[in-house]
Design a protein around this motif. Structure first.
Motif, PDB file in Angstrom:
ATOM      1  N   UNK A  92       0.807  -1.227   0.057  1.00 15.21           N
ATOM      2  CA  UNK A  92      -0.075   0.024   0.005  1.00 15.21           C
ATOM      3  C   UNK A  92       0.821   1.142   0.055  1.00 15.21           C
ATOM      4  N   UNK A  93       0.677   1.960  -1.115  1.00 10.16           N
ATOM      5  CA  UNK A  93       1.282   3.404  -1.153  1.00 10.16           C
ATOM      6  C   UNK A  93       2.956   3.104  -1.352  1.00 10.16           C
ATOM      7  N   UNK A  94       3.446   2.045  -1.556  1.00  7.36           N
ATOM      8  CA  UNK A  94       4.628   1.864  -1.433  1.00  7.36           C
ATOM      9  C   UNK A  94       5.339   2.000  -2.830  1.00  7.36           C
ATOM     10  N   UNK A  95       6.512   1.350  -3.154  1.00  4.78           N
ATOM     11  CA  UNK A  95       7.440   1.821  -4.305  1.00  4.78           C
ATOM     12  C   UNK A  95       6.872   0.711  -5.459  1.00  4.78           C
ATOM     13  N   UNK A  96       7.740   0.681  -6.465  1.00  3.31           N
ATOM     14  CA  UNK A  96       7.366  -0.037  -7.757  1.00  3.31           C
ATOM     15  C   UNK A  96       7.827  -1.524  -7.485  1.00  3.31           C
ATOM     16  N   UNK A  97       6.893  -2.463  -7.625  1.00  2.00           N
ATOM     17  CA  UNK A  97       7.119  -4.056  -7.693  1.00  2.00           C
ATOM     18  C   UNK A  97       7.327  -4.601  -8.937  1.00  2.00           C
ATOM     19  N   UNK A  98       8.287  -5.290  -9.013  1.00  3.48           N
ATOM     20  CA  UNK A  98       8.726  -5.551 -10.376  1.00  3.48           C
ATOM     21  C   UNK A  98       8.078  -7.125 -10.679  1.00  3.48           C
ATOM     22  N   UNK A 109       4.522  -2.648 -11.064  1.00  4.12           N
ATOM     23  CA  UNK A 109       3.381  -2.260 -10.278  1.00  4.12           C
ATOM     24  C   UNK A 109       3.370  -1.635  -8.917  1.00  4.12           C
ATOM     25  N   UNK A 110       2.554  -0.556  -8.824  1.00  3.63           N
ATOM     26  CA  UNK A 110       2.376   0.296  -7.627  1.00  3.63           C
ATOM     27  C   UNK A 110       1.124   0.208  -7.256  1.00  3.63           C
ATOM     28  N   UNK A 229     -10.026   0.121  -5.415  1.00  2.00           N
ATOM     29  CA  UNK A 229      -8.653   0.673  -5.197  1.00  2.00           C
ATOM     30  C   UNK A 229      -7.970   0.511  -6.865  1.00  2.00           C
ATOM     31  N   UNK A 230      -6.631   1.094  -7.005  1.00  2.00           N
ATOM     32  CA  UNK A 230      -6.117   0.981  -8.149  1.00  2.00           C
ATOM     33  C   UNK A 230      -4.564   0.577  -7.991  1.00  2.00           C
ATOM     34  N   UNK A 231      -4.489  -0.127  -9.010  1.00  2.00           N
ATOM     35  CA  UNK A 231      -2.790  -0.311  -9.314  1.00  2.00           C
ATOM     36  C   UNK A 231      -2.456  -0.030 -10.497  1.00  2.00           C
ATOM     37  N   UNK A 232      -1.128   0.768 -10.653  1.00  2.00           N
ATOM     38  CA  UNK A 232      -0.646   1.303 -11.918  1.00  2.00           C
ATOM     39  C   UNK A 232       0.652   0.546 -12.204  1.00  2.00           C
ATOM     40  N   UNK A 233       0.508   0.522 -13.545  1.00  2.00           N
ATOM     41  CA  UNK A 233       1.497  -0.377 -14.364  1.00  2.00           C
ATOM     42  C   UNK A 233       2.192   0.312 -15.261  1.00  2.00           C
ATOM     43  N   UNK A 234       3.563  -0.042 -15.587  1.00  2.00           N
ATOM     44  CA  UNK A 234       4.414   0.245 -16.490  1.00  2.00           C
ATOM     45  C   UNK A 234       5.357  -0.593 -16.966  1.00  2.00           C
TER      46      UNK A 234
END
Length: 237
Positions: A92-98, A109-110, A229-234
């Motif tokens: 939750x509200x952490x950094x980017x996970x690979x 993912x964030x 909720x939402x998860x951002x992805x790049x």
């Protein structure tokens, strides 16, 4: 484990006969392991159904001429490079996970804890970071979301916005009615890609979510529905 390569021109077909064996498995990787453990297996079909994903093993490579239509099915052949799923759990509200997916793509993912956002606001938040909302347009991605990402401690048990809507579509039942923000088609495969009976109200529920209640298959919902909720992805490339 042996390595496998997806045969893209064999999407959404399967065989009725001529296979070594078939069984139900929890994930795509489990099907690959099953083929590896079966000494005479050289290829397999994986058909993602809700709670009943079929794994069909073959001793030889097969062709589309021997097959019939089967929604949400992919075909892999042996001894070509395809990586296993590797991933870090987002917090939750952490950094980017690979993460590395079974189709070879690498993403980050964030996770955001707030549920007080519409799909548009969630997408804007992701865009501000050079990312996009969680996108699900392939069998491998659906498998990853259902069997890996949503099993993480901070992710499990919540509903999430998914990139895509049918806003602007002239025919809600058309195969390309749902598209992501960048124009990719979200497969409209009921009872496989989507939860059973969904999309159920596409004229009023124009956006997409995945929820624990619906086993994290796609489901239509109102674009301003609360509690998501939402998860951002790049890309991690």
């Amino acid at each position: 484990m042996r390595t496998y390569k997806r045969v893209w021109n064999m999407d959404n077909v399967i065989q009725d006969a001529g296979f070594l064996t078939q069984t139900f498995v929890p994930s795509l990787i489990a099907c690959a392991r099953y083929c590896t453990e079966e000494g005479s297996c050289s290829s397999f079909f994986f058909s993602d159904g809700q709670g009943q994903s079929l794994c069909q093993l073959h001793a030889t490579n097969v062709s589309a001429l021997d097959s019939h239509a089967s929604s949400n099915t992919v075909y892999y052949v042996m001894n070509q490079p395809v990586p296993e799923v590797t991933f870090e759990c987002p917090t939750n509200n952490g950094g980017w996970a690979k993460a590395g997916l079974a189709d070879g793509t690498r993403s980050m993912f964030k996770l955001f804890a707030s549920t007080d956002v519409t799909q548009a606001h969630a997408a804007a938040n992701c865009n501000s970071m050079g990312a996009h909302l969680l996108k699900i347009v392939t069998v491998e991605k659906l498998d990853f979301v259902r069997n890996y990402l949503t099993q993480c401690a901070d992710v499990k048990g919540h509903d999430y916005w998914v990139d895509g809507s049918n806003v602007g579509a002239s025919d809600y039942s058309a195969s390309d009615a749902y598209k992501t923000a960048d124009g990719e088609v979200v497969p409209l495969i009921q009872n496989a890609f989507w939860y059973q009976g969904s999309p159920s109200n596409p004229s009023l529920e124009n956006c997409i979510q995945v929820s624990q209640t619906n086993s994290y298959y796609l489901d239509d919902c109102q674009c301003v529905q609360p509690g998501i909720k939402h998860i951002c992805e790049k890309s991690a490339a």
